[in-house]
Scaffold this motif. Structure first.
Motif, PDB file in Angstrom:
ATOM      1  N   ARG A  35       4.292  16.344  -1.782  1.00 45.17           N
ATOM      2  CA  ARG A  35       4.395  15.251  -0.608  1.00 45.17           C
ATOM      3  C   ARG A  35       3.767  14.145  -0.684  1.00 45.17           C
ATOM      4  N   LYS A  36       4.101  13.355  -0.090  1.00 44.55           N
ATOM      5  CA  LYS A  36       3.402  11.912  -0.095  1.00 44.55           C
ATOM      6  C   LYS A  36       2.308  12.047   0.711  1.00 44.55           C
ATOM      7  N   PRO A  37       1.084  11.459   0.698  1.00 41.61           N
ATOM      8  CA  PRO A  37       0.156  12.068   1.557  1.00 41.61           C
ATOM      9  C   PRO A  37       0.213  11.062   2.665  1.00 41.61           C
ATOM     10  N   ARG A  38      -0.231  11.149   3.780  1.00 45.06           N
ATOM     11  CA  ARG A  38      -0.130  10.124   4.892  1.00 45.06           C
ATOM     12  C   ARG A  38      -1.235   9.071   4.497  1.00 45.06           C
ATOM     13  N   VAL A  39      -0.823   7.751   5.088  1.00 44.73           N
ATOM     14  CA  VAL A  39      -1.673   6.637   4.807  1.00 44.73           C
ATOM     15  C   VAL A  39      -2.267   6.346   5.986  1.00 44.73           C
ATOM     16  N   HIS A  77      -5.211  15.991  -5.837  1.00 45.53           N
ATOM     17  CA  HIS A  77      -4.410  16.821  -6.755  1.00 45.53           C
ATOM     18  C   HIS A  77      -5.472  18.042  -7.265  1.00 45.53           C
ATOM     19  N   ASN A  78      -6.718  17.513  -7.344  1.00 45.28           N
ATOM     20  CA  ASN A  78      -7.525  18.418  -8.085  1.00 45.28           C
ATOM     21  C   ASN A  78      -8.021  19.459  -7.048  1.00 45.28           C
ATOM     22  N   LEU A  79      -7.798  19.412  -5.860  1.00 37.26           N
ATOM     23  CA  LEU A  79      -8.231  20.058  -4.572  1.00 37.26           C
ATOM     24  C   LEU A  79      -9.545  19.999  -4.320  1.00 37.26           C
ATOM     25  N   ASP A  80      -9.965  18.740  -4.704  1.00 37.39           N
ATOM     26  CA  ASP A  80     -11.507  18.442  -4.285  1.00 37.39           C
ATOM     27  C   ASP A  80     -11.939  18.626  -2.940  1.00 37.39           C
ATOM     28  N   LEU A 117       0.692  -1.295   0.093  1.00 35.90           N
ATOM     29  CA  LEU A 117       0.109   0.003   0.131  1.00 35.90           C
ATOM     30  C   LEU A 117       0.849   1.252   0.092  1.00 35.90           C
ATOM     31  N   GLY A 118       1.702   1.190   0.821  1.00 41.14           N
ATOM     32  CA  GLY A 118       2.618   2.254   1.115  1.00 41.14           C
ATOM     33  C   GLY A 118       3.316   2.540  -0.321  1.00 41.14           C
ATOM     34  N   ASN A 119       3.890   1.673  -1.105  1.00 44.68           N
ATOM     35  CA  ASN A 119       4.462   1.727  -2.194  1.00 44.68           C
ATOM     36  C   ASN A 119       3.725   2.234  -3.370  1.00 44.68           C
ATOM     37  N   VAL A 120       2.444   1.503  -3.485  1.00 40.77           N
ATOM     38  CA  VAL A 120       1.309   2.050  -4.425  1.00 40.77           C
ATOM     39  C   VAL A 120       1.252   3.636  -4.092  1.00 40.77           C
ATOM     40  N   VAL A 121       1.044   4.157  -2.988  1.00 43.14           N
ATOM     41  CA  VAL A 121       0.782   5.412  -2.584  1.00 43.14           C
ATOM     42  C   VAL A 121       1.945   6.448  -3.162  1.00 43.14           C
ATOM     43  N   ASP A 122       2.822   6.042  -2.911  1.00 38.80           N
ATOM     44  CA  ASP A 122       4.410   6.465  -3.410  1.00 38.80           C
ATOM     45  C   ASP A 122       4.442   6.655  -5.044  1.00 38.80           C
ATOM     46  N   GLU A 123       3.916   5.465  -5.668  1.00 37.84           N
ATOM     47  CA  GLU A 123       4.071   5.786  -7.021  1.00 37.84           C
ATOM     48  C   GLU A 123       3.069   6.681  -7.526  1.00 37.84           C
ATOM     49  N   MET A 124       1.932   6.444  -7.003  1.00 35.67           N
ATOM     50  CA  MET A 124       0.703   7.621  -7.507  1.00 35.67           C
ATOM     51  C   MET A 124       1.202   8.951  -7.194  1.00 35.67           C
ATOM     52  N   ASN A 139      -0.691  18.498   2.687  1.00 36.90           N
ATOM     53  CA  ASN A 139      -0.881  18.031   4.002  1.00 36.90           C
ATOM     54  C   ASN A 139      -2.217  17.108   3.812  1.00 36.90           C
ATOM     55  N   ALA A 140      -2.227  16.070   2.987  1.00 37.55           N
ATOM     56  CA  ALA A 140      -3.185  15.468   2.746  1.00 37.55           C
ATOM     57  C   ALA A 140      -3.275  14.218   3.274  1.00 37.55           C
ATOM     58  N   ALA A 141      -4.358  13.139   3.375  1.00 36.16           N
ATOM     59  CA  ALA A 141      -4.136  11.942   3.781  1.00 36.16           C
ATOM     60  C   ALA A 141      -4.892  10.897   2.729  1.00 36.16           C
ATOM     61  N   VAL A 142      -4.587   9.668   2.788  1.00 34.30           N
ATOM     62  CA  VAL A 142      -5.467   8.809   1.888  1.00 34.30           C
ATOM     63  C   VAL A 142      -5.600   7.553   2.955  1.00 34.30           C
ATOM     64  N   ALA A 143      -7.006   7.119   2.982  1.00 33.69           N
ATOM     65  CA  ALA A 143      -7.422   6.244   4.011  1.00 33.69           C
ATOM     66  C   ALA A 143      -8.128   5.035   3.240  1.00 33.69           C
ATOM     67  N   VAL A 144      -7.338   3.803   3.605  1.00 34.14           N
ATOM     68  CA  VAL A 144      -8.077   2.599   2.660  1.00 34.14           C
ATOM     69  C   VAL A 144      -8.319   1.714   3.620  1.00 34.14           C
ATOM     70  N   THR A 145      -9.787   0.701   3.314  1.00 33.88           N
ATOM     71  CA  THR A 145     -10.017  -0.137   4.306  1.00 33.88           C
ATOM     72  C   THR A 145      -9.248  -1.412   4.248  1.00 33.88           C
ATOM     73  N   SER A 146      -9.109  -2.470   5.458  1.00 34.10           N
ATOM     74  CA  SER A 146      -8.462  -3.534   5.283  1.00 34.10           C
ATOM     75  C   SER A 146      -9.175  -4.446   4.309  1.00 34.10           C
ATOM     76  N   GLY A 147     -10.478  -4.255   4.142  1.00 31.42           N
ATOM     77  CA  GLY A 147     -11.328  -5.054   3.122  1.00 31.42           C
ATOM     78  C   GLY A 147     -10.970  -4.870   1.670  1.00 31.42           C
ATOM     79  N   LEU A 148     -10.489  -3.645   1.387  1.00 30.66           N
ATOM     80  CA  LEU A 148      -9.985  -3.133   0.036  1.00 30.66           C
ATOM     81  C   LEU A 148      -8.769  -4.059  -0.206  1.00 30.66           C
ATOM     82  N   LEU A 149      -7.832  -3.783   0.876  1.00 31.70           N
ATOM     83  CA  LEU A 149      -6.419  -4.354   0.653  1.00 31.70           C
ATOM     84  C   LEU A 149      -6.559  -5.818   0.402  1.00 31.70           C
TER      85      LEU A 149
END
Lengths: 189, 507
Positions: free
Chosen positions: B112-116, B165-168, B97-104, B135-145
């Motif tokens: 900066r890389k968002p917190r995971v 990225h789009n400031l949504d 997961l960390g790597n995939v966030v890095d890649e994106m 100063n963003a964060a991405v949250a993922v459920t364990s079910g998704l992983l």
């Protein structure tokens, strides 16, 4: 007298607007060029990361795959060449060779089930996949920002500012063969 | 890309202004109304009163807005993450997961890389928070992983990174604050009118200028929240499309996200709407409340089916131009995404890449194929009987037998029919008739009856031969046969934790 003053004010106003426009356009161009530079630096960072991973990988594989001395030596040699390569052309050539050597190593590894069950190796494998991906994405981001920058400096009205301040088109990171751009197709299953 | 953000920003500004105007006008109306009421309800209302009232009302509305906005700004991320039960991932947790966030992060060129964050939840979902890309964060459920492979996870993460990225997130925070403010005020007004209005009217001193104002306020109180909400939802939806387009562009692999969306939407059985706060819904990659939404108009997300069709219809390309073309094919010309058009104008068509080297594990793909098959069989009215030996026996709907034996272990299974239950009940009814002589009519009315044996999935046959399936949480005590339209009473089976319930078929 009053007419003259009015004319001067209007003229001054127009001049001011032009200057502001000029400044903001210049700043935009600088920002875009910096993005290109950042993206280029990112490619370098990721390539370095790959170089750092390889000694670990070689060590781990060595313990299990005792008969693959030659393949391992190839990888080590290719890495050394990539680390010491100078210039874009030589570097991309060396990276290409390294990718090929790594690809062969990963094929060879298929024959060692014990190795494939090793946690350390699996973690390294994930790191390697990710680094290959990152190299690919960094290259992609670099080319994207180069395209944006080049389009900007070649189109009206930014081309006036670009011409005046000597902004020149950046080069794309072209890859000679599919192998490098695709970041080697390593089969990990 | 930047063109998209700029267009996004212009449109967002317009919408925010519109929503803000609604809020302030509402406040002004309210202020004038209050001033008139307090002023003693004279026949003629001086312009002075209107002016002071209006100013006060506007200021009060502005105050509410600013207060809510400040809370959202300073506490928003933390509140949202806590509400979702997220915990920050360390480097040791899940390298992938960390790597995939890095890649994106690299692909999107975020500063900066968002917190995971990880949410312990079996239902697959993901969301992003943070007003600034720094100063963003991405949250993922364990079910998704658990559910997704690397390419699919990459697609989902790319979608979330695109939101950042789009400031949504910034815009949606602002917009949801406005929605909350308007709803707060309208609820207050309506409650005040219901509770306080009656007493005042009987006083007799309020008349004249108050009534038309009252009507305006009530109309406002009812319409303003709806209007604001519709505005909010409309832009929430097109932002989803734009984020999908960006995800395709970042990953160069639209099929990854498409496949992830398919898997997630098949898995909706584990979505638990009651557990997700309504305010969180627009943040998720798939709306967890989708089943509850009334119609497309009130949906925060475009229909998942459409999103998948668009991503699948990009024909091996991954640029904005390609996404836009696919979008037009699916949604028609009516939908206009200014931001996407701007992005497409400045972009060339790019080629998509192939799937990455990690194929789906064989067991998992078999399991998935089985799930799809089950779903199809259920639609074709097949009855599925799980045997203890592991085989799943499929009973065709027209099989006229009461029992079936397993082809592997020869165990005999009873095919559940509604008919036999009904016969038994009829027998009891006859007995009851003989005893009491009067309940015959009632027994006939409840002609079909089925006693549930367990709490999970189960199926039975209606008298007409139609197979009826009941889900684990089926809430009603009756069901209606789709073929013959007859009502079938359902009786809960004995529950494990409640042994005292005695089933009495004649009651």
């Amino acid at each position: 007298m009053a007419t003259l003053l009015l004319a001067a004010v209007v003229f001054g106003g127009v001049l001011l607007v032009i200057v502001i426009w000029f400044v903001s356009m210049y700043n935009d161009l600088v920002a875009l060029r910096n993005m290109v530079k950042n993206a280029w630096a990112q490619i370098d960072v990721q390539l370095k990361r790959r170089h750092d991973l390889i000694p670990n990988l070689v060590e781990t594989v060595k313990g299990y795959a005792t008969h693959e001395k030659e393949t391992l030596e190839n990888v080590t040699r290719a890495r050394a060449a990539a680390v010491s390569a100078e210039g874009v052309g030589a570097q991309s050539q060396a990276e290409q060779t390294l990718s090929g050597a790594l690809g062969r190593l990963m094929l060879v590894v298929e024959a060692y089930p014990d190795l494939k069950a090793n946690q350390n190796f699996l973690a390294l494998q994930e790191e390697l996949t990710s680094t290959e991906n990152k190299v690919g994405f960094a290259r992609q981001a670099y080319n994207d920002s180069v395209m944006r920058f080049n389009t900007k400096i070649q189109t009206v009205p930014a081309n006036i500012v670009a011409g005046a301040f000597n902004f020149t088109a950046e080069e794309f990171f072209e890859v000679q063969e599919e192998a490098v751009r695709e970041a080697p197709k390593v089969s990990f299953s | 890309m930047w063109e998209a953000i700029a267009a996004n920003r212009r449109r967002s500004l317009l919408l925010i202004t519109l929503m803000g105007l609604i809020l302030l006008t509402f406040g002004a109306c309210l202020g004038i109304f209050a001033a008139v009421q307090l002023g003693g309800g004279q026949e003629t209302v001086s312009s002075n009163v209107i002016l002071t009232g209006g100013t006060f009302g506007t200021l009060a509305a502005l105050l509410i807005w600013v207060a809510l906005w400040l809370t959202a700004v300073f506490q928003g991320d933390r509140i949202l993450l806590r509400a979702a039960g997220a915990r920050e991932m360390s480097a040791l947790d899940d390298g992938r997961l960390g790597n995939v966030v890095d890649e994106m992060t690299i692909a999107a060129q975020l500063p900066r890389k968002p917190r995971v964050y990880l949410v312990e939840d079996p239902s697959p979902n993901a969301f992003a928070v943070g007003r600034k890309p720094e100063n963003a964060a991405v949250a993922v459920t364990s079910g998704l992983l658990r559910l997704l492979n690397r390419d699919e996870l990459q697609g989902v993460v790319a979608h979330e990174i695109a939101h950042i990225h789009n400031l949504d997130v910034r815009f949606m925070t602002m917009a949801s604050v406005l929605v909350a403010g308007v709803e707060l005020m309208s609820r207050g007004v309506l409650r005040g009118l219901v509770h306080g209005g009656g007493g005042r009217r009987t006083g007799g001193s309020r008349k004249g200028g108050g009534l038309p104002l009252l009507v305006i306020v009530v109309v406002f109180a009812i319409l303003a929240p709806v209007a604001v909400r519709l505005l909010y939802l409309a832009c929430s939806r097109w932002r989803e499309y734009l984020a999908d387009a960006c995800a395709a562009r970042f990953t160069r692999y639209p099929d990854g996200l498409a496949s992830a969306l398919e898997k997630i939407s098949v898995d909706t059985s584990s979505l638990r709407p009651e557990k997700t706060a309504g305010a969180l819904a627009p943040l998720y990659i798939i709306n967890p409340l989708e089943k509850l939404s009334l119609a497309g108009l009130f949906a925060t997300h475009p229909p998942t089916q459409n999103r998948i069709m668009i991503l699948r219809g990009m024909g091996g390309r991954a640029g904005y131009v390609d996404y836009e073309a696919a979008l037009r094919k699916v949604e028609g010309q009516k939908l206009r995404l200014t931001a996407l058009e701007a992005a497409a104008r400045a972009d060339e068509s790019v080629e998509a890449r192939g799937p990455s080297a990690e194929p789906e594990p064989r067991e998992k793909s078999i399991e998935r194929a089985q799930k799809v098959n089950d779903l199809l069989d259920r639609f074709a009215n097949y009855l599925i009987l799980p045997c203890a030996c592991g085989i799943r026996i499929k009973v065709p709907p027209n099989l006229e037998r009461d029992e079936i034996s397993c082809s592997r272990c020869d165990r005999v299974h009873v095919i559940p029919h509604a008919k036999r239950v009904q016969e038994a009940i009829a027998g009891v009814a006859v007995l009851g008739q003989a005893l009491a002589g009067a309940k015959a009519v009632e027994a006939k009315a409840a002609a079909l009856r089925y006693e549930r044996r367990e709490e999970g999935w189960e199926a039975f046959r209606c008298e007409c031969g139609q197979t009826i399936q009941l889900g684990p949480g089926f809430p009603l005590d009756y069901t209606v046969c789709v073929a013959c339209n007859r009502r079938i009473e359902l009786k809960a089976g004995r529950e494990k934790n409640d042994p005292e319930v005695v089933v009495n078929p004649s009651s």
